[in-house]
Write an enzyme that holds these catalytic residues in place. Structure first.
Site, short mmCIF file in Angstrom:
data_model
loop_
_atom_site.label_atom_id
_atom_site.label_comp_id
_atom_site.label_asym_id
_atom_site.label_seq_id
_atom_site.Cartn_x
_atom_site.Cartn_y
_atom_site.Cartn_z
N SER A 70 0.68 -1.31 0.01
CA SER A 70 -0.09 0.08 0.07
C SER A 70 0.89 1.11 0.22
O SER A 70 0.53 2.07 -0.72
CB SER A 70 -0.94 0.04 1.16
OG SER A 70 -1.54 -1.13 1.17
N ASN A 149 -6.05 -9.08 -7.63
CA ASN A 149 -6.12 -10.10 -6.32
C ASN A 149 -7.31 -10.66 -6.20
O ASN A 149 -7.28 -11.50 -5.42
CB ASN A 149 -5.52 -8.76 -5.24
CG ASN A 149 -6.36 -7.54 -5.25
OD1 ASN A 149 -6.38 -6.95 -6.33
ND2 ASN A 149 -7.34 -7.55 -4.24
N GLN A 177 0.69 -9.22 -6.41
CA GLN A 177 0.11 -10.68 -6.70
C GLN A 177 1.05 -11.33 -7.64
O GLN A 177 0.96 -12.50 -7.48
CB GLN A 177 -1.38 -10.51 -7.01
CG GLN A 177 -2.35 -9.96 -5.90
CD GLN A 177 -2.54 -11.11 -4.79
OE1 GLN A 177 -2.29 -12.30 -5.03
NE2 GLN A 177 -3.02 -10.34 -3.77
N SER A 197 5.14 -6.61 -2.18
CA SER A 197 4.83 -6.56 -0.78
C SER A 197 5.53 -8.14 -0.47
O SER A 197 5.11 -9.23 -1.14
CB SER A 197 3.51 -6.55 -0.30
OG SER A 197 3.20 -6.89 0.95
N ALA A 198 6.16 -8.19 0.75
CA ALA A 198 6.75 -9.51 1.23
C ALA A 198 5.74 -10.26 1.76
O ALA A 198 5.76 -11.72 1.57
CB ALA A 198 7.88 -9.27 2.37
N HIS A 199 4.59 -10.03 2.50
CA HIS A 199 3.91 -10.98 2.95
C HIS A 199 2.82 -11.72 2.02
O HIS A 199 2.14 -12.72 2.62
CB HIS A 199 2.77 -10.23 4.37
CG HIS A 199 1.76 -9.67 3.94
ND1 HIS A 199 0.47 -9.97 3.88
CD2 HIS A 199 1.53 -8.37 3.10
CE1 HIS A 199 -0.31 -8.91 3.20
NE2 HIS A 199 0.53 -7.91 3.18
N THR A 235 15.05 4.69 10.15
CA THR A 235 15.84 3.28 10.36
C THR A 235 15.34 2.22 9.87
O THR A 235 14.21 1.97 9.84
CB THR A 235 16.10 3.29 11.89
OG1 THR A 235 16.58 4.59 12.37
CG2 THR A 235 17.22 1.87 12.26
N CYS A 323 -9.80 -6.66 2.21
CA CYS A 323 -9.97 -5.34 2.65
C CYS A 323 -11.50 -5.04 2.45
O CYS A 323 -12.12 -3.98 2.95
CB CYS A 323 -9.42 -4.27 1.56
SG CYS A 323 -7.66 -4.85 1.40
C1 LIG Z 1 -2.20 -7.12 -0.59
C2 LIG Z 1 -2.21 -6.20 -1.79
C3 LIG Z 1 -1.70 -4.74 -1.67
C4 LIG Z 1 -1.51 -4.07 -0.45
O1 LIG Z 1 -0.18 -4.84 0.01
P1 LIG Z 1 0.15 -4.58 1.74
O2 LIG Z 1 1.50 -4.80 1.78
O3 LIG Z 1 -0.80 -5.18 2.50
O4 LIG Z 1 -0.08 -3.10 1.94
C5 LIG Z 1 -1.58 -3.87 -2.83
N1 LIG Z 1 -1.93 -4.27 -3.98
C6 LIG Z 1 -2.16 -5.72 -4.22
C7 LIG Z 1 -2.97 -6.07 -5.65
C8 LIG Z 1 -2.79 -6.39 -3.03
O5 LIG Z 1 -3.00 -7.74 -3.32
#
Ligand SMILES: *Cc1c(COP(=O)(O)O)cnc(C)c1O
Length: 397
Positions: A70, A149, A177, A197-199, A235, A323
């Site tokens: 995000s 997504n 994604q 994004s890592a997660h 940091t 979301c």
């Molecule tokens: C999950 C997602 C995000 C947001 O990533 P976060 O690391 O959770 O902020 C943005 N764009 C897409 C397409 C996503 O699937």
């Protein structure tokens, strides 16, 4: 428990956790320090940056760490708007973007920018002709996601990149994604900025990155220290960044095997649902989709009820994006694809990982069949439908 919500987030891989741990305890130094404890952090930071850059075919100094996808999306859009506002105030994006892009665009509209939201076809693929027609002399940015997504559709990124390049417009892609799921080369695809994004790839939450092609004059996101080439002060989150680096290294290593396994499971699940559950529709393109994405709409059903009843059986799914679940609005993605409100409300997204098994898919199909049957039996709409269908009434058991 059967976890089928990997598009919302993933389990942090044990090897990722293991790689992160020393950076909480022994190697806690600040990467900006001179002494060797700080140097260890600096080294780990650069190592992760190099791994991410290599995957994208980018240069190390083009990777900027952020606190997630995000943040990267917000940065790309707001900073481009600010830096190029003298050149023009028009942005082109699509109706199926993640809210991190859509809500940022709405914010920019309030600041005096104009945004064109391009539509998609019934499979959720961006209409290139419409996109091209939306471009104006004052267009400064095109932002189109790499893979959706909710329905997993893969967008024609290379063609969009080429279009933008030919007209001297910047191209940003929210690749959250697709990152680590598919090979991505920023030069071949003409990408100027890319969010990740890592997660979403078995890394930790709260860390991501923005790729910024060198030479772009984007403003700094956070002012303060000189971290991230003075563009994003603060940091560095060394454990998170180390975890992100490990996660992409692991994703690249496992990509062929993971893609094959998830694609097989996905197609098996799709085939069984289509065969065994009447009045359903597969959402998204059948082949141009992420390996692990399954998205169906079931007529006469509320997606929320289906999710709750699946949860009672230990199955984790989603009705769209994490979301929007909780909110009662139907998915903007499904509506943009032309689904009725009823069908959009009856959607279920199941997103797989390489850890899922065929037995789990069997359990899930049986559970969905049973729940859909129960919910339809309670639905006045379904009762009316059966009456009007007369003697051809379907067997829903
Ligand atoms: C999950 C997602 C995000 C947001 O990533 P976060 O690391 O959770 O902020 C943005 N764009 C897409 C397409 C996503 O699937």
């Amino acid at each position: 428990m059967i976890y089928l919500d990997n598009a919302a987030t993933t389990r942090t891989a044990p090897e990722v956790v293991e790689a992160m741990l020393p950076y909480f305890s022994e190697n806690y130094g600040n990467a900006s320090s001179i002494y060797s404890l700080g140097c260890a952090s600096k080294k780990a930071l650069n190592q992760a940056r190099r791994t991410l850059a290599d995957y994208l075919g980018a240069r190390q100094e083009e990777i900027y760490f952020t606190a997630g996808g995000s943040e990267a999306d917000n940065w790309a859009l707001k900073a481009t708007a600010e830096a190029y506002r003298e050149k023009g105030k028009h942005i082109v994006t699509t109706r199926i973007e993640h809210h991190a892009v859509l809500h940022t665009c709405e914010y920019l509209e309030k600041q005096g920018f104009e945004v064109t939201y391009v539509g998609v076809d019934e499979n959720g693929i961006v209409d290139l002709a419409e996109l091209e027609a939306a471009i104006r002399p004052d267009t400064i940015l095109i932002s189109v996601m790499f893979a959706n997504n909710e329905v997993g559709t893969l967008q024609p990124v290379r063609e969009i990149g080429q279009l933008a390049r030919d007209r001297g417009i910047l191209f940003h892609t929210d690749a959250v994604q697709a990152f680590g799921q598919l090979p991505i080369r920023v030069d071949e695809l003409h990408i100027d900025m890319l969010s990740a994004s890592a997660h979403k790839i078995n890394g930790p939450k709260g860390v991501g990155c923005l790729y910024i092609r060198s030479g772009l004059k984007l403003r700094s996101l956070i002012h303060g220290g000189a971290q991230e080439r003075s563009r994003r002060a603060g940091t560095e989150n060394i454990p998170g960044i180390v975890g992100f680096g490990k996660a992409i290294e692991r994703a690249v290593r496992m990509m062929p095997e993971k893609t094959q396994k998830e694609t097989e499971l996905r197609d098996y699940l799709i085939a069984r649902i289509e065969k065994e559950i009447p009045y359903c529709r597969l959402n998204g393109d059948r082949s141009r989709r992420l390996p692990g994405n399954v998205n169906f709409s079931f007529r006469f059903i509320e997606g929320e009820s289906l999710l709750i009843m699946l949860d009672m059986k230990g199955i984790c799914g989603s009705s769209g994006s994490a979301c929007t679940s909780g909110a009662l609005d139907p998915s903007h993605v499904l509506l943009s694809m032309g689904l009725s409100h009823e069908m959009a409300h009856g959607s279920l997204r199941l997103t797989l990982s390489e850890e899922n098994t065929r037995e789990e898919m069997d359990t899930v199909v049986e559970a969905i069949g049973e729940i859909v049957g129960k919910l339809r039996a309670m639905s006045p709409l379904y009762e009316d439908f059966l009456k009007s269908a007369g003697s051809c009434s379907p067997d829903i058991s």
